[in-house]
Enzyme design. Structure first.
Site: not given
Length: 861
Positions: A467, A504
């Protein structure tokens, strides 16, 4: 209260005031912490803070150190290590390392005349302790059945172990700052916490924090205590665990991934929302995953399944909305209002609020109180493997649920000000949404590596999705890769080299533009074999951007120019130009987002992928297939079905909506490199237009495996928290019964998508290994100003793929192929979609005819 008082007396401390901290004498803290102690010799001092002609001193509980100006400021090496401090003045600390270690165990401030500021200390802590501490085994470890518990707490004045209601002293290693205690076999299974006596700037004084172990391997319910647990204990291994055979490893460049939230997956029964849902091979969800695996899906990506902060773990403590939600109108505000009323106490959250990074989440276990959750997590991994799927974990090391003296703050109550990333004024960075961590600091970086390795070794996790990976240093992610690569089947029971990594790579916040370190962003990770999500083709396919005020902005797969809606989107000429540029972005995406891939763009120019504009940045950034991960939807933002509900004309029939959904998914599935799809998207999954459903409960999030129940559309207006501005657009759509997809469109979309997966995973041309191979084998022969708006034709080895996003059949003539025999790919010719079977090829002219809203794959021979 009585237990806290007993502990305080046992270790000679003042009585506690409340909560999990024991307060000691306090002094008013200075305003902010603007000076930074970056190594044992140097304080970085902001220019303009105080009068430079006044003496500068470093104050600590035992006295002070003089600070001597360093001409020229920071050294080149220091500027490289701390680029955001490059413009600071430098002062030499006149003290020995031993004196500094002592000073750091209390309050440290700096003065210059009448200015006093707090001091940030992570740099000097790394300089003094990290070399030795990096070698330490932290948390519980076992030797001949005897456990040792170890905690890194270099600034603590004392650390004691609260074990099963009694207090055990711990020994400090001065070189590493690690405190440890070795016990007997009888410690195994016992609950414990640490009593850390430490100066906490947030409290303005010395406190004794009672905290769980950041390296916990097991927990009691609601994370109240850590448990002394050996993950190698045979009692925690389900039958067959040691000899578990996984499906054959798939290289990242070929990975087809289903992103799935554990609670969304299951509907009903004792395993609702839990790990055991994946052990029932007969459930609708598992039957569907098994069918996807047979078609070519290789990984299931689980949204956070580590211990997180926001869900009561005991099912008896979990609230449910006290309303008859199903009886309310499809466009009502009442569903979201009722769900919101119990959101803080219900069983639902995405889980991006970490509490303990290396323990399975308790709310997904049938019994959260103890290490049984370890056994059930392992059974889940077994269940997925039995269905033909490998397991990816979504990991969130970039922030914590809280910082400072909050009860949900673990790391910051052990080494205050170290694990969290601090801004220039000493406040905690929150650009990630929450209290940011600092993996650029050695021991936070070590925690990331150690945690990932534990999941890979002890839980046989096959991949990790990071993340907000751009908030990590590139070096930290590469250290993870190196540590995984060292794992071998003989030594560790797993082949670490087969574990995939992606994340990400967004570039924003206080770390943006490599301002603090070289980040793990899209452009920086190119060539590392670690993929980043690509938003380029995603936006071109869906239309507009995820944060548009008007959600009706169209793109390639949502009708721009070719099937316009009522939104003001410019003149036809402007729409045409935008659509052709979207097609250029899509072509770059189909190459695997290669920076160096050369092709003819919509203006007729010869360009490279990095020469195509994406909102002022290069569209192509990858060095090789596998650097970029393609997707059309994920848990963030509206589902693909909901995005198309906003963007396609409202009168678009359900069958045509399903066809556009498949076409949009095909742009990711048929690209070079890995692709991800949100679970349920192939079944037209809707969240009733909710763009951020992280806390929207089961009502909005559940996957409806039985198409007779609908696809989730029309379950009320989505929660006002993130969606109210779009309610005027949402109301008429939700009230329209034609947008509730029935079984026909759902099954048609799912079958057509599986056919495309079979083609993707059986045709080797979709998995080319190098940029050079892609350049040689893949082309867009009809590119240029005369390209058909709404249609993209790709030639790939002996395949021709036509994406026809228009409402009419399209003829795509490739004169160079005249005389070469082509036919619809055998999978589609005998597949689930009757419409694609009408696709035709005229060898005399090299013309491929493709029905409306269809992607067709032709094969030579």
């Amino acid at each position: 209260m009585k237990r806290l008082a007993t502990l305080a007396a046992a270790i000679g401390l003042a009585l506690p005031l409340a909560g999990t901290g024991v307060a000691h004498a306090t002094t008013p803290p200075p305003t902010g912490a603007k000076a930074q102690w970056i190594d044992h010799t140097t304080i970085a001092w902001p220019k303009g803070l105080g009068d430079p002609t006044h003496p500068h001193r470093l104050l600590h509980d035992g006295g002070s150190f003089t600070l001597t100006p360093t001409p020229g400021g920071l050294t080149p090496a220091q500027r490289t290590q701390f680029p955001h401090l490059a413009g600071y003045d430098a002062y030499r600390v006149n003290a020995t390392p031993d004196q500094e270690r002592t000073a750091l165990r209390g309050a440290v401030t700096a003065t210059a005349g009448d200015v006093t500021t707090g001091v940030q200390t992570p740099g000097v802590l790394d300089d003094l302790y990290a070399t030795a501490a990096a070698k330490a085994t932290l948390g519980p470890s076992f030797r001949n059945g005897r456990p040792t518990l170890a905690l890194w707490a270099p600034t603590a004045r004392n650390v004691a172990l609260e074990l099963d209601g009694r207090t055990v002293p711990m020994r400090r290693d001065d070189a590493s700052g690690v405190w440890s205690a070795t016990g007997t076999r009888g410690w195994s299974g016992k609950p414990y916490r640490y009593a850390v006596t430490v100066y906490a700037p947030a409290a303005g004084g010395v406190v004794t924090n009672l905290v769980t172990d950041p390296y916990s391997t097991a927990l009691t319910a609601d994370s109240a205590r850590s448990l002394v647990t050996d993950l190698a204990d045979p009692a925690l291994a389900p039958p067959g665990w040691r000899g578990l055979r996984k499906p054959k490893a798939v290289p990242l460049r070929d990975a087809q991934i289903q992103e799935l939230h554990i609670r969304d997956f299951s509907s009903g029964g004792g395993s609702q929302g839990g790990y055991l849902a994946f052990t029932d091979r007969t459930s609708p969800g598992m039957r569907h995953l098994t069918a996807l695996a047979a078609a070519g899906t290789s990984y299931v990506h689980l949204l956070p399944a580590f211990d997180f902060a926001t869900v009561p773990e005991r099912r008896a403590d979990q609230a449910t909305p006290p309303c008859d939600l199903a009886a309310l109108p499809a466009d009502s505000e009442r569903q979201q209002e009722c769900v919101r009323g119990t959101a803080a106490r219900d069983a639902y959250n995405w889980g991006y609020d970490p509490l303990h990074y290396t323990v399975p989440e308790g709310s997904y276990a049938s019994d959260p109180d103890g290490p049984g959750r370890t056994r059930e997590f392992r059974r889940m991994v077994q269940g997925l493997a039995g269905a033909g799927l490998r397991t990816v974990m979504d990991v969130v090391y970039n922030h914590t649920a809280a910082a400072g003296q909050d009860d949900r703050s673990v790391l910051d109550r052990i080494v205050p000000g170290y694990y969290q990333r601090l801004m220039d004024d000493g406040s905690v960075a929150t650009s990630t949404c929450c209290a940011g961590t600092a993996p650029e600091h050695a021991m936070m970086g070590k925690l990331v590596v150690d945690s990932v390795v534990t999941w890979a070794k002890e839980y046989k996790v096959d991949g990790f999705r990071f993340d907000l990976m751009g908030h990590h240093p590139k070096a930290n992610i590469l250290a993870v890769r190196k540590a995984l690569d060292a794992l071998t089947p003989d030594k560790d029971g797993v082949d670490g080299k087969s574990v995939i990594l992606y994340g990400e790579g967004w570039d924003f916040g206080e770390a943006a533009n490599d301002s603090r370190f070289v980040q793990a962003t899209q452009k920086n990770m190119a060539g590392t074999g670690i993929a980043t999500f690509s938003d380029r083709a995603r936006d071109a396919v869906r239309g507009g951007g995820p944060f548009d005020a008007d959600p009706r902005m169209q793109g390639f797969a949502s009708g721009l120019l070719t099937d316009p809606n009522a939104a003001p989107q410019g003149t036809p000429a402007e729409q045409r130009a935008r659509l052709l540029h979207d097609q250029d972005l899509l072509k770059v995406g189909l190459t695997g987002n290669l920076a160096g891939y050369r092709f003819t763009d919509s203006a007729g120019r010869s360009v490279r992928g990095d020469g195509v504009d994406y909102n002022g940045r290069p569209a192509g950034y990858a060095a090789a297939p596998g650097d970029a991960l393609a997707y059309a939807d994920a848990h963030d933002n509206e589902t693909l079905y909901d995005a198309l509900a906003f963007k396609l004309p409202q009168t678009t029939p359900p069958a045509d909506r399903a066809r556009m959904q498949v076409l949009a998914m095909a742009t990711a599935a048929l690209s070079q490199g890995p692709a991800l799809s949100q679970a349920g998207t192939d079944r037209l999954r809707s969240k009733s237009l909710d763009r951020n459903s992280y806390d929207s409960g089961d009502w909005f999030n559940a996957i409806h495996w039985d198409c007779a129940d609908g696809n989730g559309f029309g379950r009320g207006l989505p929660p006002a928290r993130d969606n109210e501005a779009k309610w005027p657009y949402a109301r008429p759509l939700l009230a329209d019964p034609a947008l509730k997809a029935g079984c026909g469109p759902v099954e048609a979309a799912s079958g057509a998508y599986r056919d495309l997966l079979r083609i993707r995973t059986t045709e080797k041309a979709f998995g080319l290994a190098t940029a050079e191979a892609v350049q040689a084998a893949l082309s867009f022969p009809l590119s240029g100003p005369e390209e058909t708006p709404g249609a993209v034709t790709m030639r790939l080895g002996d395949l021709v793929v036509v994406f026809n996003a228009t409402p009419q059949p399209q003829d795509q003539r490739i004169a160079a192929l005249a005389g070469t025999p082509y036919a619809l790919h055998p999978v589609q010719a005998s597949g689930a979609d009757p419409a694609v079977k009408a696709a035709a090829y005229a060898p005399a002219t090299g013309t491929f005819t493709v029905p409306a809203r269809t992607v067709a794959v032709f094969k030579a021979g």
